[in-house]
Write a protein that holds these residues in place. Structure first.
Motif, PDB file in Angstrom:
ATOM      1  N   SER A 139     -72.224  -5.356  79.549  1.00 11.84           N
ATOM      2  CA  SER A 139     -71.690  -4.068  79.975  1.00 11.84           C
ATOM      3  C   SER A 139     -70.332  -3.773  79.343  1.00 11.84           C
ATOM      4  CB  SER A 139     -71.563  -4.038  81.506  1.00 11.84           C
ATOM      5  OG  SER A 139     -72.819  -4.251  82.117  1.00 11.84           O
ATOM      6  N   LEU A 140     -69.449  -4.779  79.376  1.00 12.04           N
ATOM      7  CA  LEU A 140     -68.118  -4.576  78.803  1.00 12.04           C
ATOM      8  C   LEU A 140     -68.177  -4.400  77.290  1.00 12.04           C
ATOM      9  CD1 LEU A 140     -65.956  -7.070  80.892  1.00 12.04           C
ATOM     10  CD2 LEU A 140     -66.028  -4.578  81.061  1.00 12.04           C
ATOM     11  N   THR A 141     -69.079  -5.122  76.639  1.00  8.86           N
ATOM     12  CA  THR A 141     -69.212  -4.977  75.188  1.00  8.86           C
ATOM     13  C   THR A 141     -69.623  -3.556  74.823  1.00  8.86           C
ATOM     14  OG1 THR A 141     -69.788  -7.301  74.899  1.00  8.86           O
ATOM     15  CG2 THR A 141     -70.415  -5.793  73.132  1.00  8.86           C
ATOM     16  N   ILE A 142     -70.649  -3.038  75.509  1.00  9.10           N
ATOM     17  CA  ILE A 142     -71.120  -1.679  75.235  1.00  9.10           C
ATOM     18  C   ILE A 142     -70.032  -0.661  75.548  1.00  9.10           C
ATOM     19  CG2 ILE A 142     -72.747   0.095  75.987  1.00  9.10           C
ATOM     20  CD1 ILE A 142     -74.820  -2.098  76.343  1.00  9.10           C
ATOM     21  N   THR A 143     -69.308  -0.875  76.660  1.00  7.65           N
ATOM     22  CA  THR A 143     -68.252   0.068  77.050  1.00  7.65           C
ATOM     23  C   THR A 143     -67.104   0.062  76.042  1.00  7.65           C
ATOM     24  OG1 THR A 143     -68.774  -0.238  79.393  1.00  7.65           O
ATOM     25  CG2 THR A 143     -66.620   0.692  78.855  1.00  7.65           C
ATOM     26  N   LEU A 144     -66.640  -1.120  75.657  1.00  4.06           N
ATOM     27  CA  LEU A 144     -65.509  -1.209  74.736  1.00  4.06           C
ATOM     28  C   LEU A 144     -65.862  -0.699  73.348  1.00  4.06           C
ATOM     29  CD1 LEU A 144     -63.961  -4.648  75.764  1.00  4.06           C
ATOM     30  CD2 LEU A 144     -63.063  -2.363  76.215  1.00  4.06           C
ATOM     31  N   VAL A 145     -67.078  -1.014  72.872  1.00 12.90           N
ATOM     32  CA  VAL A 145     -67.494  -0.502  71.563  1.00 12.90           C
ATOM     33  C   VAL A 145     -67.559   1.020  71.583  1.00 12.90           C
ATOM     34  CG1 VAL A 145     -69.413  -0.390  69.935  1.00 12.90           C
ATOM     35  CG2 VAL A 145     -68.724  -2.596  70.882  1.00 12.90           C
ATOM     36  N   GLY A 146     -68.120   1.569  72.658  1.00 15.19           N
ATOM     37  CA  GLY A 146     -68.175   3.025  72.784  1.00 15.19           C
ATOM     38  C   GLY A 146     -66.795   3.646  72.869  1.00 15.19           C
ATOM     39  N   LEU A 147     -65.880   2.990  73.598  1.00  9.69           N
ATOM     40  CA  LEU A 147     -64.520   3.499  73.740  1.00  9.69           C
ATOM     41  C   LEU A 147     -63.796   3.503  72.398  1.00  9.69           C
ATOM     42  CD1 LEU A 147     -62.155   4.410  75.535  1.00  9.69           C
ATOM     43  CD2 LEU A 147     -61.638   1.985  75.924  1.00  9.69           C
ATOM     44  N   LEU A 148     -63.897   2.404  71.659  1.00  8.13           N
ATOM     45  CA  LEU A 148     -63.243   2.325  70.349  1.00  8.13           C
ATOM     46  C   LEU A 148     -63.844   3.322  69.370  1.00  8.13           C
ATOM     47  CD1 LEU A 148     -62.838  -1.551  69.976  1.00  8.13           C
ATOM     48  CD2 LEU A 148     -61.039   0.128  70.387  1.00  8.13           C
ATOM     49  N   THR A 149     -65.169   3.446  69.395  1.00 10.96           N
ATOM     50  CA  THR A 149     -65.838   4.383  68.492  1.00 10.96           C
ATOM     51  C   THR A 149     -65.396   5.815  68.760  1.00 10.96           C
ATOM     52  OG1 THR A 149     -67.788   2.932  68.357  1.00 10.96           O
ATOM     53  CG2 THR A 149     -68.074   5.233  67.704  1.00 10.96           C
ATOM     54  N   ALA A 150     -65.362   6.201  70.037  1.00 19.14           N
ATOM     55  CA  ALA A 150     -65.012   7.578  70.385  1.00 19.14           C
ATOM     56  C   ALA A 150     -63.554   7.887  70.070  1.00 19.14           C
ATOM     57  CB  ALA A 150     -65.292   7.822  71.868  1.00 19.14           C
ATOM     58  N   THR A 151     -62.642   6.952  70.408  1.00 17.94           N
ATOM     59  CA  THR A 151     -61.227   7.215  70.147  1.00 17.94           C
ATOM     60  C   THR A 151     -60.940   7.285  68.652  1.00 17.94           C
ATOM     61  OG1 THR A 151     -60.802   4.827  70.390  1.00 17.94           O
ATOM     62  CG2 THR A 151     -60.411   6.228  72.317  1.00 17.94           C
ATOM     63  N   GLN A 152     -61.592   6.418  67.866  1.00 22.70           N
ATOM     64  CA  GLN A 152     -61.406   6.483  66.413  1.00 22.70           C
ATOM     65  C   GLN A 152     -61.959   7.779  65.847  1.00 22.70           C
ATOM     66  OE1 GLN A 152     -59.837   4.428  64.169  1.00 22.70           O
ATOM     67  NE2 GLN A 152     -59.010   3.450  65.995  1.00 22.70           N
ATOM     68  N   ARG A 153     -63.109   8.204  66.352  1.00 24.35           N
ATOM     69  CA  ARG A 153     -63.696   9.466  65.884  1.00 24.35           C
ATOM     70  C   ARG A 153     -62.784  10.638  66.227  1.00 24.35           C
ATOM     71  NH1 ARG A 153     -68.131   9.640  68.922  1.00 24.35           N
ATOM     72  NH2 ARG A 153     -67.052  10.919  70.473  1.00 24.35           N
ATOM     73  N   HIS A 155     -59.595  10.506  66.702  1.00 19.72           N
ATOM     74  CA  HIS A 155     -58.383  10.399  65.882  1.00 19.72           C
ATOM     75  C   HIS A 155     -58.626  10.955  64.486  1.00 19.72           C
ATOM     76  CE1 HIS A 155     -54.589   8.832  64.446  1.00 19.72           C
ATOM     77  NE2 HIS A 155     -55.207   8.197  63.467  1.00 19.72           N
ATOM     78  N   ARG A 156     -59.788  10.629  63.904  1.00 21.29           N
ATOM     79  CA  ARG A 156     -60.114  11.153  62.570  1.00 21.29           C
ATOM     80  C   ARG A 156     -60.251  12.664  62.599  1.00 21.29           C
ATOM     81  NH1 ARG A 156     -63.587   6.642  62.470  1.00 21.29           N
ATOM     82  NH2 ARG A 156     -65.362   7.984  62.964  1.00 21.29           N
ATOM     83  N   ARG A 157     -60.869  13.198  63.632  1.00 24.07           N
ATOM     84  CA  ARG A 157     -61.014  14.648  63.756  1.00 24.07           C
ATOM     85  C   ARG A 157     -59.655  15.318  63.893  1.00 24.07           C
ATOM     86  NH1 ARG A 157     -66.100  15.236  68.044  1.00 24.07           N
ATOM     87  NH2 ARG A 157     -67.760  14.714  66.549  1.00 24.07           N
ATOM     88  N   SER A 158     -58.766  14.699  64.670  1.00 29.69           N
ATOM     89  CA  SER A 158     -57.432  15.260  64.837  1.00 29.69           C
ATOM     90  C   SER A 158     -56.668  15.250  63.514  1.00 29.69           C
ATOM     91  CB  SER A 158     -56.664  14.457  65.891  1.00 29.69           C
ATOM     92  OG  SER A 158     -55.347  14.940  66.037  1.00 29.69           O
ATOM     93  N   GLU A 159     -56.783  14.144  62.762  1.00 28.03           N
ATOM     94  CA  GLU A 159     -56.117  14.065  61.459  1.00 28.03           C
ATOM     95  C   GLU A 159     -56.685  15.102  60.501  1.00 28.03           C
ATOM     96  OE1 GLU A 159     -56.478  10.077  60.019  1.00 28.03           O
ATOM     97  OE2 GLU A 159     -54.484   9.538  60.762  1.00 28.03           O
ATOM     98  N   TYR A 160     -58.018  15.246  60.522  1.00 25.74           N
ATOM     99  CA  TYR A 160     -58.652  16.228  59.634  1.00 25.74           C
ATOM    100  C   TYR A 160     -58.202  17.640  59.989  1.00 25.74           C
ATOM    101  CZ  TYR A 160     -62.262  19.041  57.400  1.00 25.74           C
ATOM    102  OH  TYR A 160     -62.913  19.977  56.650  1.00 25.74           O
TER     103      TYR A 160
END
Length: 362
Positions: A139-153, A155-160
């Motif tokens: 559960s924590l693995t899926i949650t943390l991977v999703g959290l990192l993926t979404a925040t990075q995405r 961040h990239r959208r904000s930079e773009y």
């Protein structure tokens, strides 16, 4: 007379739209393929885990677990992170995640108990600590991977978005700077045309025509990201010819151009503006010994351009009457070329020289 019917443009418009969408479609399919491969690998790993724990692989068990994992992951990345975590509502985000984990755990437990006789869970319940660790780890693995993926995405959208906004701002500023023609030159030319018209000089019409061409060039080239060097050379010749019409006697103006000019592109009207500035500062109209020397050379991927003219201090006051001059040129060079352009000016009591070095545009 035979009138040819024009073919409808719908097909070409449709094809252009499709061609423009292809890169985005390809990126989407690449993302879908990557996600599908990851989830397929997770599913194969879960089936292997069932076998390793002594339980027979079950389609129902696998389906429920994968639906919970996939639903939790995308619900987290597409909704929860954006609505709660990115808005700093961390407590609400944590409680909802815990609730989702508990719901999925109970759902799997219910399916296992009702339809599969508790086969898988019995193996886990033999060692409760093992069961808890397994659930928390997944559960924590899926949650943390999703959290990192979404925040990075995000961040990239904000930079773009920031870069896009800055690019549009710079382009708007560039359009404004390009559109500024030296008013001193324009007013002088109009005054000369008026003087010629009063005496019905035959030079009036050619002068109006040349001024019209230059104005058309200055207006329409501001919409282009770059122009051929040869086109800029042609307009410089027009500008010099228009300046020559101000005098009945030929002025001492030389313009030489050489090197690899063909197929080279530069910033629109940047050389034109330097020549205009040179003509503005010159004293050639009332100095019999005055001169203007303009030289252009293209070597490889670099353009070398220089202007040299005689001057007097009276002409230095022209910028104070609304001129745009070198400040405009330096701003445009900074926006377009950054530190890849160099403009060196030597201004003495008797001479004014400007040397420009810029790379060609691809």
């Amino acid at each position: 007379m035979v009138v040819k019917k024009q073919r409808p443009q719908h097909n070409s418009v449709f094809m252009n739209t499709v061609l423009n969408l292809i890169p985005a479609i390809l990126r989407s399919w690449q993302t879908i393929a990557l996600h599908s491969a990851v989830w397929l690998g997770i599913m194969i790993g879960f089936i292997g885990m069932q076998t390793f724990n002594g339980a027979s692989p079950s389609l129902l068990r696998t389906t429920v677990v994968m639906v919970c994992a996939i639903g939790g992951y995308y619900g987290n990345t597409l909704f929860l992170v954006n609505r709660y975590f990115e808005t700093k509502r961390y407590a609400a985000y944590t409680l909802i995640v815990i609730g989702v984990i508990l719901f999925c755990t109970l759902l799997n437990f219910g399916v296992e108990s009702v339809f599969l006789n508790g086969e898988m869970w019995h193996k886990f319940f033999v060692e409760p600590r093992r069961f808890v660790v397994a659930v928390l780890w997944v559960s924590l693995t899926i949650t943390l991977v999703g959290l990192l993926t979404a925040t990075q995405r995000n961040h990239r959208r904000s930079e773009y978005a920031t870069k896009e906004l800055l690019l549009r701002h710079n382009e708007a500023q560039m359009q404004f700077l390009r559109a500024q023609i030296n008013p001193h030159f324009l007013f002088n030319t109009l005054n000369n045309i008026y003087s010629l018209a009063v005496v019905q000089s035959p030079q009036t019409a050619p002068m109006i025509m040349r001024l019209s061409r230059l104005l058309r060039y200055s207006i329409y080239t501001t919409q282009k990201p770059s122009v051929p060097v040869q086109e800029e050379i042609t307009e410089i010749h027009e500008l010099i010819a228009l300046f020559q019409l101000r005098s009945e006697e030929p002025m001492n103006i030389t313009f030489t151009a050489g090197g690899e000019i063909n197929d080279r592109q530069i910033e629109p009207m940047i050389l034109f503006a330097l020549v205009e500035n040179c003509l503005k500062h010159s004293d050639i109209a009332h100095n019999s010994a005055g001169f203007i020397a303009i030289h252009l050379a293209v070597e490889g991927e670099t353009v070398y351009f220089s202007t040299l003219n005689t001057k007097d201090n009276f002409n230095a006051q022209k910028d104070a009457v609304g001129g745009v001059g070198l400040h405009n040129i330096r701003q445009r060079l900074a926006l377009k070329y950054g530190d890849r352009a160099e403009l060196v000016v030597h201004d003495t009591e008797t001479h004014f020289e400007a040397r420009l070095t810029i790379p060609v545009l691809l």
